[in-house]
Design a protein around this motif. Structure first.
Motif, PDB file in Angstrom:
ATOM      1  N   ASP A 178      34.171  56.359  50.575  1.00 61.66           N
ATOM      2  CA  ASP A 178      32.914  56.650  51.275  1.00 61.66           C
ATOM      3  C   ASP A 178      33.150  57.580  52.469  1.00 61.66           C
ATOM      4  N   PHE A 179      34.249  57.345  53.176  1.00 60.27           N
ATOM      5  CA  PHE A 179      34.569  58.165  54.363  1.00 60.27           C
ATOM      6  C   PHE A 179      34.817  59.623  53.960  1.00 60.27           C
ATOM      7  N   TYR A 199      40.371  47.538  59.295  1.00 58.19           N
ATOM      8  CA  TYR A 199      39.937  46.697  58.175  1.00 58.19           C
ATOM      9  C   TYR A 199      41.097  46.029  57.445  1.00 58.19           C
ATOM     10  N   GLU A 252      38.268  46.793  48.397  1.00 54.48           N
ATOM     11  CA  GLU A 252      37.340  47.037  49.513  1.00 54.48           C
ATOM     12  C   GLU A 252      37.861  48.169  50.404  1.00 54.48           C
ATOM     13  N   LEU A 253      39.140  48.153  50.670  1.00 48.43           N
ATOM     14  CA  LEU A 253      39.732  49.216  51.505  1.00 48.43           C
ATOM     15  C   LEU A 253      39.545  50.569  50.832  1.00 48.43           C
ATOM     16  N   ASP A 254      39.805  50.593  49.525  1.00 55.31           N
ATOM     17  CA  ASP A 254      39.673  51.856  48.773  1.00 55.31           C
ATOM     18  C   ASP A 254      38.245  52.388  48.817  1.00 55.31           C
ATOM     19  N   LYS A 255      37.273  51.487  48.688  1.00 51.58           N
ATOM     20  CA  LYS A 255      35.868  51.897  48.711  1.00 51.58           C
ATOM     21  C   LYS A 255      35.501  52.523  50.058  1.00 51.58           C
ATOM     22  N   ARG A 256      35.990  51.924  51.135  1.00 46.41           N
ATOM     23  CA  ARG A 256      35.725  52.484  52.473  1.00 46.41           C
ATOM     24  C   ARG A 256      36.320  53.879  52.610  1.00 46.41           C
ATOM     25  N   ILE A 257      37.511  54.056  52.053  1.00 49.88           N
ATOM     26  CA  ILE A 257      38.166  55.367  52.132  1.00 49.88           C
ATOM     27  C   ILE A 257      37.377  56.400  51.326  1.00 49.88           C
ATOM     28  N   SER A 282      40.841  59.398  57.769  1.00 48.22           N
ATOM     29  CA  SER A 282      40.520  58.282  56.871  1.00 48.22           C
ATOM     30  C   SER A 282      41.523  57.142  57.055  1.00 48.22           C
ATOM     31  N   MET A 342      40.639  55.414  60.327  1.00 52.46           N
ATOM     32  CA  MET A 342      39.441  54.594  60.128  1.00 52.46           C
ATOM     33  C   MET A 342      39.787  53.248  59.506  1.00 52.46           C
ATOM     34  N   ILE A 343      40.707  53.238  58.520  1.00 50.37           N
ATOM     35  CA  ILE A 343      40.930  52.026  57.728  1.00 50.37           C
ATOM     36  C   ILE A 343      41.733  50.967  58.482  1.00 50.37           C
TER      37      ILE A 343
END
Ligand code: MF3
Ligand code: CO
Ligand code: CO
Length: 269
Positions: free
Chosen positions: A58-59, A42, A51-56, A35, A38-39
């Protein structure tokens, strides 16, 4: 589903895990590390920490795991994002990253009942020389602490190695937060201090699982927690950095569960 609790407590009340448990930590640690891999793409000026937290989130959920921090003592996010003079536990939200910000992103996931906990430093845009030096010294501090992890050494040896190195570089070693045992729980015995005396503290034994997560400041060690109840900052507002790995003690030394599969633990840029 979770298995029954494994292992046993040693004389210092630290849980001793068996070889099958290493497999659980390996998988969870790897996911947490992925994770953070991945981030990396971004993290740039203009993005919000929310936004970063949301991506994490979801991952982690997309991989069939859950976030350990959502719902933990009322915390509502899948990561802590700590920018510049924030030491740890920065809350993701509307804050927009700006050029030159350095930030720690800390993720803990639960996969098949096992907790994987890791954090790294990132930069938005261009890294300043003084921030680069702080981040490099903080990463070296963690790795020197990990070098001490082998059966027969003590938890004091880990702290002493970190403190000796960071203070020789005129950095402040944060005392107010520490690493921790983990496994099928988030935080357990022992407290893993990032300062200390050689030979002090419990003796390391194969099967112990814990984090090392030094927070190092360009200024003084003192911190305070803001009125949101989470965000910890340096009292002198100096820059702060942190790296964290989850590790297990082996017969030979240790295994790092949260190594980056992409080779991007440090640097992330
Ligand atoms: N991951 C942090 C640690 O290293 C703990 C975060 S707890 C939270 O122990 F609630 F702030 F997310
Ligand atoms: Co931790
Ligand atoms: Co963490």
């Amino acid at each position: 589903m979770n298995r029954a609790t494994t292992g046993y407590l040693n004389k210092d009340r630290i849980r001793i895990h068996d070889p099958a448990d290493f497999e659980g930590m390996r998988a969870s640690g790897r996911l947490a590390a992925q994770s953070l891999d991945m981030i990396a793409d971004y993290v740039k000026p203009g993005v919000t920490t929310g936004e970063l937290d949301k991506r994490i989130q979801d991952f982690i959920e997309g991989a069939g795991a859950i976030s350990a921090t959502i719902g933990y003592r009322g915390y509502q996010h899948a990561s802590c994002i700590s920018i510049n003079h924030v030491v740890c536990h920065g809350i993701p939200g509307d804050k927009v990253l700006k050029d030159g910000d350095i930030l720690n992103i800390d993720v803990t996931c639960i996969l098949d009942g096992w907790f994987g906990d890791t954090s790294r430093m990132y930069v938005a845009g261009k890294l300043s020389r003084k921030a680069e030096r702080l981040v490099e010294i903080t990463h070296q501090s963690l790795m020197l602490g990990i070098d001490q992890v082998k059966p027969g050494n003590t938890f004091g040896d880990i702290g002493a190695a970190i403190q000796r190195f960071a203070e020789a570089k005129r950095m402040g070693v944060v005392r107010d937060f520490c690493g921790h045992g983990l496994g099928q729980v988030f935080h357990s015995e022992p407290n893993v201090l990032h300062y200390g005396r050689w030979g002090a503290g419990p003796v390391l034994e194969p099967g112990m699982f814990f984090t090392i997560e030094p927070m190092i400041n360009l200024g003084r060690p003192s911190t305070k927690v803001l009125s949101d109840g989470w965000t910890a900052v340096t009292k002198d507002r100096s820059l702060s950095a942190q790296f964290e790995h989850s590790i297990g003690v082996t017969e030979q030394g240790c295994e790092i569960f949260t190594l980056s599969p992409a080779g991007k633990f440090y640097p992330t840029w």
